[in-house]
Design an enzyme around this catalytic site. Structure first.
Site, PDB file in Angstrom:
ATOM      1  N   ARG A   1       0.815  -1.226   0.000  1.00 50.74           N
ATOM      2  CA  ARG A   1       0.000   0.000   0.000  1.00 50.74           C
ATOM      3  C   ARG A   1       0.843   1.269   0.000  1.00 50.74           C
ATOM      4  O   ARG A   1       0.368   2.330  -0.400  1.00 50.74           O
ATOM      5  CB  ARG A   1      -0.996  -0.041   1.159  1.00 50.74           C
TER       6      ARG A   1
ATOM      7  N   GLU B   1       4.957  -9.649  15.361  1.00 55.32           N
ATOM      8  CA  GLU B   1       4.391 -10.136  16.617  1.00 55.32           C
ATOM      9  C   GLU B   1       4.514 -11.673  16.673  1.00 55.32           C
ATOM     10  O   GLU B   1       4.897 -12.238  17.680  1.00 55.32           O
ATOM     11  CB  GLU B   1       2.932  -9.695  16.721  1.00 55.32           C
TER      12      GLU B   1
HETATM   13  P1  AMP Z   1       3.849  -2.008  11.650  1.00 52.65           P
HETATM   14  O1  AMP Z   1       5.053  -2.629  11.039  1.00 52.65           O
HETATM   15  O2  AMP Z   1       3.423  -2.695  12.929  1.00 52.65           O
HETATM   16  O3  AMP Z   1       3.957  -0.509  11.819  1.00 52.65           O
HETATM   17  O4  AMP Z   1       2.640  -2.311  10.658  1.00 52.65           O
HETATM   18  C1  AMP Z   1       2.479  -1.561   9.556  1.00 52.65           C
HETATM   19  C2  AMP Z   1       1.918  -2.302   8.385  1.00 52.65           C
HETATM   20  O5  AMP Z   1       0.882  -3.223   8.730  1.00 52.65           O
HETATM   21  C3  AMP Z   1       1.331  -1.254   7.492  1.00 52.65           C
HETATM   22  O6  AMP Z   1       1.995  -1.364   6.248  1.00 52.65           O
HETATM   23  C4  AMP Z   1      -0.141  -1.553   7.425  1.00 52.65           C
HETATM   24  O7  AMP Z   1      -0.487  -1.683   6.082  1.00 52.65           O
HETATM   25  C5  AMP Z   1      -0.376  -2.850   8.196  1.00 52.65           C
HETATM   26  N1  AMP Z   1      -1.298  -2.689   9.353  1.00 52.65           N
HETATM   27  C6  AMP Z   1      -0.989  -2.875  10.667  1.00 52.65           C
HETATM   28  N2  AMP Z   1      -2.050  -2.671  11.470  1.00 52.65           N
HETATM   29  C7  AMP Z   1      -3.072  -2.333  10.666  1.00 52.65           C
HETATM   30  C8  AMP Z   1      -4.467  -1.965  10.891  1.00 52.65           C
HETATM   31  N3  AMP Z   1      -5.009  -1.909  12.122  1.00 52.65           N
HETATM   32  N4  AMP Z   1      -5.220  -1.658   9.821  1.00 52.65           N
HETATM   33  C9  AMP Z   1      -4.682  -1.698   8.558  1.00 52.65           C
HETATM   34  N5  AMP Z   1      -3.408  -2.032   8.287  1.00 52.65           N
HETATM   35  C10 AMP Z   1      -2.600  -2.351   9.311  1.00 52.65           C
END
Ligand code: AMP
Length: 183
Positions: free
Chosen positions: A66, A103
């Site tokens: 995305r 996670e």
């Molecule tokens: P992080 O690495 O934990 O910051 O996760 C980021 C990635 O996970 C992003 O590229 C988002 O597209 C996806 N993501 C994580 N949590 C969500 C959520 N609640 N809703 C939509 N996409 C999420």
């Protein structure tokens, strides 16, 4: 006369929240509805491009998948190049890569080591920051390739998950167009 850009509150209203996806307890913030709305997409790109310009971006990097949607549009708007940070095994050349913890389990990102020149300022763009793990790994990879990474831009921040704070600790300022509480 062109219509004025949608406000950040109007953009937030275009994001669809889907409960319990991909698993129970997660509120999935779905940008499909935002990018399907022409003025919503245009305004999101306009706001992100304004921030990227202020940060002095020489190039925009976007994370698969995305981040490609928003990042590539921002790069075109600013007249600069776009660097895709890819999932493993997609690029047909010798790549540099980084493994990072999720996670549950781990993941990997790869890029073309020649996609940035040493000392170029690269601004990262993604749809959403949660824990910041993806963005931190991307920044490390871009820095390995020689980029200066000091700014990351997101459409959505989930501040309760601490991603922006983690990036700040790595010398990366975070801006997002909107925030949602919880995870
Ligand atoms: P992080 O690495 O934990 O910051 O996760 C980021 C990635 O996970 C992003 O590229 C988002 O597209 C996806 N993501 C994580 N949590 C969500 C959520 N609640 N809703 C939509 N996409 C999420």
């Amino acid at each position: 006369m062109t219509a004025p850009h949608l406000s950040l509150a109007e953009l937030k209203a275009l994001v669809r929240t889907v409960p319990d996806f991909p698993k129970a307890g997660i509120q999935f913030r779905d940008i499909t509805t935002l990018i399907g709305h022409h003025r919503g997409m245009a305004a999101s790109v306009h706001h992100l491009a304004t921030l990227a310009k202020a940060a002095g971006a020489d190039k925009i990097a976007g994370m698969e998948a995305r981040g490609f949607i928003f990042g590539a549009a921002v790069a075109v708007q600013l007249g600069i190049g776009f660097v895709p940070v890819r999932k493993p095994g997609k690029l047909p050349i010798k790549t540099i890569g980084i493994d990072y913890a999720l996670e549950y389990g781990s993941d990997r990102l790869e890029m073309d080591p020649d996609a940035v020149e040493a000392g170029q300022k690269v601004v990262m763009v993604d749809d959403l920051i949660a824990t910041g793990g993806t963005a931190l790994a991307s920044a490390e990879l871009l820095r390995t390739a020689g980029a200066i990474v000091e700014q990351a831009l997101f459409v959505i921040d989930l501040p309760d998950l601490g991603g922006a704070a983690r990036l700040k600790g790595a010398g990366i300022a975070v801006n997002a167009l909107m925030e949602f509480e919880g995870d």
